[in-house]
Motif scaffolding. Structure first.
Motif, PDB file in Angstrom:
ATOM      1  N   TYR A   1       0.838  -1.197   0.000  1.00  0.00           N
ATOM      2  CA  TYR A   1       0.000   0.000   0.000  1.00  0.00           C
ATOM      3  C   TYR A   1       0.876   1.252   0.000  1.00  0.00           C
ATOM      4  CZ  TYR A   1      -4.030   2.933   1.345  1.00  0.00           C
ATOM      5  OH  TYR A   1      -5.026   3.874   1.377  1.00  0.00           O
TER       6      TYR A   1
ATOM      7  N   GLY B   1      -8.709   3.109   1.636  1.00  0.00           N
ATOM      8  CA  GLY B   1      -7.826   2.031   1.181  1.00  0.00           C
ATOM      9  C   GLY B   1      -8.367   0.677   1.615  1.00  0.00           C
TER      10      GLY B   1
ATOM     11  N   MET C   1     -10.073  -2.354  -0.919  1.00  0.00           N
ATOM     12  CA  MET C   1      -9.608  -3.741  -0.931  1.00  0.00           C
ATOM     13  C   MET C   1     -10.697  -4.709  -0.471  1.00  0.00           C
ATOM     14  SD  MET C   1      -5.575  -3.568   0.200  1.00  0.00           S
ATOM     15  CE  MET C   1      -5.621  -2.247   1.416  1.00  0.00           C
TER      16      MET C   1
ATOM     17  N   LEU D   1      -3.979  -2.476  -5.764  1.00  0.00           N
ATOM     18  CA  LEU D   1      -4.726  -2.748  -4.529  1.00  0.00           C
ATOM     19  C   LEU D   1      -5.968  -3.591  -4.762  1.00  0.00           C
ATOM     20  CD1 LEU D   1      -4.445   0.627  -2.548  1.00  0.00           C
ATOM     21  CD2 LEU D   1      -2.969  -1.381  -2.470  1.00  0.00           C
TER      22      LEU D   1
END
Length: 353
Positions: free
Chosen positions: A22, A63, A67, A209
């Motif tokens: 990441y 983030g 995912m 990602l």
């Protein structure tokens, strides 16, 4: 007992893989050069530190969310995520536009790698391009694991360099300038900046990602990895901001502001910095090529190695003529789409953290 420890060690390893990948995917060459930090945060004075905290919170939250959505829909590439966010028709159009932007960014990254070889290592530009292309093709044959491995090497070195910069900055007179720095820019521009920064970087990071989130089956691993990765990104942003603030406004004249700071450190640290700049270009390059190959393979059904080879050949040709005009047109449009993407990510109710 041993079995429980073994499971915990494996989960910890996967969490670190997610976190380091990441950080490595978001923190690209623009970050390592200092230009991104300067343009999005430091030029706005003391508000920059507060907007970095806001950006960090969004990196952690969105983030993880990205995912987790990829995990729930078993996404093969970022195309699948965009279809969920924008709907089948517009999601496909956005993904085609992203393909063009990623090709442009990849060509520019490749040109940047060639320039580092010619300017700092005494190797010709063309040789630098070929060495980078060969390394990229060799690694990407191993798939997502290659990206995880490269980031596992590069990101700890990046964190080490960040700590060195922080220690040096704290010894410098005026190290508290980041708390006092004023700016002539409007507060609206200052507070819009973290949203633009997060939107642009996360939408670009989809290429890696999304398949990463789809591959990791454990939700907790994804969430903890996103927390560590987001905090790591925030830490590096804040240290860069504090270091650049000390040298404001003079540092704005440098094309590579962090390079100016690195020159004040030991010779060995300067070599670490050159390695970092190349590595950040390289990690962006392999991430973009990987994302492009997944999208094209899903569409064309060709062998992945052939697609990777064709993408690299295409970018090699583009790097000969430059890509500045097209990118200067694409980036503003992509910035607007990225903001739309950010809003839809925030509103997306498919997954709960």
């Amino acid at each position: 007992m041993n079995e429980g420890t073994d499971v915990m060690m494996k989960r910890t390893g996967r969490v670190l893989q997610v976190a380091l990948t990441y950080m490595g995917t978001v923190v690209g060459a623009g970050f390592a050069s200092g230009q991104e930090i300067l343009q999005f945060f430091t030029r706005f004075g003391f508000i920059g530190a507060l907007s970095i905290l806001l950006s960090t919170a969004m990196f952690i939250w969105l983030g993880a969310k990205m995912m987790l959505i990829a995990n729930e829909i078993s996404a093969k590439s970022y195309v699948d995520l965009n279809k969920v966010l924008f709907g089948p028709r517009y999601g496909q159009l956005i993904s085609y536009f992203m393909l063009v932007v990623l090709l442009g960014v990849t060509a520019v990254m490749l040109a940047g790698a060639g320039s580092i070889f010619s300017e700092h290592l005494g190797v010709s530009y063309q040789s630098g391009l070929l060495v980078t292309l060969f390394a990229c093709f060799f690694l990407l044959r191993k798939g997502l694991n290659a990206i995880l491995t490269v980031n596992a090497i590069v990101v700890p070195i990046m964190l080490f360099f960040t700590v060195l910069v922080m220690i040096d900055t704290l010894k410098t007179p005026g190290s508290d300038r980041w708390l006092l720095l004023t700016s002539d820019y409007s507060p609206f521009a200052a507070w819009a900046s973290p949203f633009l920064y997060t939107a642009f970087n996360l939408s670009m990071a989809q290429a890696v990602l999304v398949p990463l989130g789809a591959e990791i089956k454990d939700r907790k691993t994804i969430i903890v990895g996103a927390w560590i990765g987001g905090i790591g990104i925030g830490f590096m942003l804040l240290v860069g901001h504090i270091a650049l603030s000390v040298h404001m406004p003079g540092i704005t004249q440098f094309a590579i502001p962090m390079g100016g700071i690195a020159r004040q450190l030991a010779q060995s640290v300067q070599w670490i910095y050159i390695f970092l700049i190349f590595s950040e270009i390289f990690t962006t390059l392999i991430a973009d090529v990987y994302g492009l190959s997944l999208q094209l393979q899903e569409k064309l059904k060709w062998p992945r190695e052939l697609i990777i080879l064709l993408i690299l050949l295409f970018c090699f040709l583009l790097s000969q003529v430059g890509f500045g005009v097209l990118l200067s047109t694409l980036y503003p449009i992509f910035g607007l789409i990225s903001l739309g993407w950010l809003v839809l990510m925030i509103r997306q109710q498919q997954t709960k953290l």
